[in-house]
Motif scaffolding. Sequence first.
Motif, PDB file in Angstrom:
ATOM      1  N   LYS A   9      14.747 -57.986 -28.979  1.00 34.91           N
ATOM      2  CA  LYS A   9      15.489 -58.790 -28.035  1.00 34.91           C
ATOM      3  C   LYS A   9      15.860 -60.143 -28.910  1.00 34.91           C
ATOM      4  O   LYS A   9      17.109 -60.656 -28.880  1.00 34.91           O
ATOM      5  CB  LYS A   9      14.742 -59.332 -26.901  1.00 34.91           C
ATOM      6  N   TYR A  10      15.158 -60.720 -29.796  1.00 33.49           N
ATOM      7  CA  TYR A  10      15.426 -61.727 -30.748  1.00 33.49           C
ATOM      8  C   TYR A  10      15.199 -61.198 -32.225  1.00 33.49           C
ATOM      9  O   TYR A  10      14.160 -60.471 -32.595  1.00 33.49           O
ATOM     10  CB  TYR A  10      14.737 -62.758 -30.532  1.00 33.49           C
ATOM     11  N   GLN A  37      29.153 -61.655 -29.008  1.00 31.32           N
ATOM     12  CA  GLN A  37      29.358 -62.860 -28.089  1.00 31.32           C
ATOM     13  C   GLN A  37      29.096 -64.060 -28.946  1.00 31.32           C
ATOM     14  O   GLN A  37      27.844 -64.262 -29.080  1.00 31.32           O
ATOM     15  CB  GLN A  37      28.657 -62.569 -26.992  1.00 31.32           C
ATOM     16  N   PHE A  88      25.231 -63.368 -30.396  1.00 29.80           N
ATOM     17  CA  PHE A  88      24.400 -62.426 -29.388  1.00 29.80           C
ATOM     18  C   PHE A  88      25.222 -61.148 -29.501  1.00 29.80           C
ATOM     19  O   PHE A  88      26.149 -61.001 -29.370  1.00 29.80           O
ATOM     20  CB  PHE A  88      24.680 -63.134 -27.840  1.00 29.80           C
ATOM     21  N   LEU A  90      25.771 -57.050 -28.460  1.00 35.76           N
ATOM     22  CA  LEU A  90      25.671 -56.305 -27.079  1.00 35.76           C
ATOM     23  C   LEU A  90      26.078 -54.836 -27.467  1.00 35.76           C
ATOM     24  O   LEU A  90      27.094 -54.649 -28.132  1.00 35.76           O
ATOM     25  CB  LEU A  90      26.354 -56.772 -25.922  1.00 35.76           C
ATOM     26  N   GLY A 104      23.599 -52.859 -22.684  1.00 37.09           N
ATOM     27  CA  GLY A 104      21.996 -53.354 -22.982  1.00 37.09           C
ATOM     28  C   GLY A 104      22.141 -54.657 -22.687  1.00 37.09           C
ATOM     29  O   GLY A 104      22.929 -55.347 -22.513  1.00 37.09           O
ATOM     30  N   ASP A 105      20.798 -55.156 -22.917  1.00 36.80           N
ATOM     31  CA  ASP A 105      20.364 -56.605 -22.678  1.00 36.80           C
ATOM     32  C   ASP A 105      20.805 -57.230 -23.734  1.00 36.80           C
ATOM     33  O   ASP A 105      20.192 -58.650 -23.787  1.00 36.80           O
ATOM     34  CB  ASP A 105      19.116 -56.684 -21.993  1.00 36.80           C
TER      35      ASP A 105
END
Lengths: 112, 114
Positions: A9-10, A37, A88, A90, A104-105
Amino acid sequence: DGGITQSPKYLFRKEGQNVTLSCEQNLNHDAMYWYRQDPGQGLRLIYYSQIVNDFQKGDIAEGYSVSREKKESFPLTVTSAQKNPTAFYLCASSYRVNQPQHFGDGTRLSIL
Amino acid sequence: DQQVKQNSPSLSVQEGRISILNCDYTNSMFDYFLWYKKYPAEGPTFLISISSIKDKNEDGRFTVFLNKSAKHLSLHIVPSQPGDSAVYFCAASAGVQGAQKLVFGQGTRLTINP
């Protein structure tokens, strides 16, 4: 449950290093996509793949590379040539044309 | 060259009233339009879509209108609820065979006030 999994995630990267972002889907979708993004901007297409062993550049492919060895997986490598990699990221997939893409997240990449 | 534009970066609406989000596009080859909703640190989730052969599509509280001559689409949410507070992206596609190359607008942050 079917879906798209992005990991981690990070993610943190040192200057000059390559880093690979994972994207896996179990939706049996043929097409997969990578977007970036940035704050105040829409999603911009980096690469997309219509089928295994095939992929095309999107609008901002410079400094990135992908592979599509399996239908379920579409990893993105952010290379040291990418001058501004902090963003970010995606991943998405779709079954066919004119069907909505599922996302996805995301993975947030930062430069140390 | 921004082919899909959302000119309002933010919108604030009272709970229970109608929210109207707007989107303009320049590419006349676009034939499929979508709206996505995005919460912070999550991926966008699909809301509603419309094909260029239609001018309206409705799904519960969400209605999308397409005006091809004006190259404009809008998303209506009625009644607006606090859970609708999110960033909304419109997207357009010209339908590459086997894949859907979406072009996204910049997004509009919708805030629903109680």
